[in-house]
Every structure is written in C-alpha cells, then in structure tokens.
Enzyme design. Sequence first.
Site: not given
Length: 378
Positions: A296, A325, A344
Amino acid sequence: VRKASHFIIKFSVNGMASATKLTFIGRRIMSNSRLLSTSTRAPPSAVFLNAGRLDYDGALDFGRLSSITSLTLHRVDGLNYANDPEEIVRRVKECDAEIIITKEMELPASAVRAFGPSVRLICEAGTGYNNIPVREAHAQDVDVCNVPEYSTDAVAHMAVTYLMNFSASMFQQQAMLLRGDRSNFTDRMTVPLSELGGKTLGLVGGAGRIGSRVADVALALGMDVVVSSRAGRLPEGHRLAGHARVRTVADVDGLLLPVADYVSLHCPLNDETRGSFGRKQIERMKPSAFLINTARGAILDEAELIECMREGLIAGAGLDTQSSEPPPQDSGLWTLPNVWMTPHAGWRRLETRQRLIDQIADNIEAYISSGKATNIVN
C-alpha cells in the site's frame, strides 16, 4: 423474524405442555436466522458500486455472479463516491441491496449507518480492506469479507519485475533512448549492470503470501533473502523456515536495511504501518540499494521519500502503489529521475481480475448456502 423482539416456543415435558419465552436482541435473531432466510428465498440483490474500476476494459465475465444474485453493476470507477455518501446510499437503496461489492473505494461510516436493514454483507473486491469501516459495519450487524489470495502471483511478479529491471538498468536505458541518447549502443555502457545471484533481497513484512512468493523467485535466481518478522522467526511450518539462504530478523532498521541490495515492502496498511517507512529507514539503506513497494502506498512517508530521492540517498525506487492514486498533479513523484511508477498495475492482469470475480462469487455462494460468507474480516 428480523423485527421480532421475542417469540414463544411450546414443547412437551412428561406429557405436560409448557412454554418458554426466549428473549433475544434483535440483531442476534437476524444473525441466527440467516441460514433460514438465505436458503428459502429468491437470489439476494447485490450491487457492485464501482465495477468500472475492475472491469475497465469490458473484458470480464460476471456470468457466475449474476447467476447467484440479482446483480446491479455500476460501470464507473467510483473513487469519488467518498465525497458523496448520499449517492452511495441512494444506489444501494434503489436496488434494495443485501450485498454490496466495492473495489478500493472509500466507504464512509455515515453511509454504512444509513444503509438500513437490507444490507447484510459488504464484499471488498481485493485483499486490503482499510477503505471499509469494519467496526461500524460490525455495529450494524453487517459482515465484511475480502478476497485475500486472488493476486498473490501477479503482485509478486510485479515486485520481481521491478527487481529485474533495476538489476539491468532497463528503466534508465529506455529513458536515455527516449531523449535521443544512444551512447550505450555507440560508445561504452554508461549505466550499472549487475547479476542478481549473490545479492540480498530484504522483505519488510515478507512472511505472508505475496512476500513469500517473491522470496521463492528470488531464491530461484540465486539471491539471499532477509525477512522481517516481529517474532524474529517464521511461523512453524512456513515453507521458508530453515532455508539455508533465508534469514529472519525482528529489527528492520538495524539488521535488514543495511545489508539489502533491494528492499521490497509487503506490509498491510493499518494505523501502525501508515507512514512507517521514511527518511529514517531510507538512510539505513545502502546508497546503491533500490526500494520497491507493491503493498500500500501510504506505508511510505511520501514527502520524506521524495526528499530522500532528490538527495540521491539510494539508487532508485519502484512504486506500483502511491499514497494517493493517482498522485496529485504537483507531486514530486512524477518528475524524479530515480523514481519509477506504475498505476497499481499488480492486480490488473486479465486473469487476475477474472479470478477475483470468481472468488467474490465463492464468498457470496457460501453466504447464500450457510448464512456466512468466507473470509470475513470483522
């Protein structure tokens, strides 16, 4: 049954009729009656609030999930829902949802409180569930479940991808070509190249599924591995325990970071780990070392990371996750020449995403058949 505060059970003892009054808290009745209610009625109503974040290319098959539920898909990314909890509640109530599915979407506690009695299960379409107020859900007698194993290989492979690219300076070589510098072809090689065999990989929080898979690959490449664990040892029966090239330490700053050529983060995000890796830790790393984060983003103190990378304290950083993000437009991460980012992407491979949908269906099938989903986290 859900509205009842008590009921009467009549039974016979030695031929004589008796009655016993059983009084229950309403929520306890609701919990104990799930098996009855889920086994004798139509498929439950389910809503995927931000299916577009998962099925962004329209390539996924929701057929199995649709066959066991009355499914509503909102094909939006939906990360901005957190700013509009009323919209979340509206979408849940308009289909009288019993099951809510989200993907990395912030679910405000106020929305959970406003869902009403129809909602019985929240499914996080992923491993991490820090975006869901699990305590508030528990207070409302709503179960929360996740899907912990769908992306183990994919995320591990993302970490290894960064590892192998760093060892061959692939990112730097490509950046040189894009700015018209062909000197690596026409003159001597100007970037460092190194084998991975004999190098040390430090896995912070790496005794779990993904970290252990990264270790498997690293060992196959001839690397030595240092794994951090609070206890300073691996759990009994762990497949890496006793391996000649695996060492386990409790002291990350003192015993892992100074010896690692590559450091890969594999911690869950919680109150203890948020912002826990910053300048203090980076200063303990070798100047030639690389940092990799596929866990994370908020585990890193991003402001301190940016400062350290500007100062060139380590060779580089590869970030598949960021604290926000995408990062803000003015974030220094976008322009640092020694930081490489991916959006991601670890979980986004087609097969990985389809596996996720199928395992969500597994969770919901368990709920329908037994009244309890698998992988409940609250």
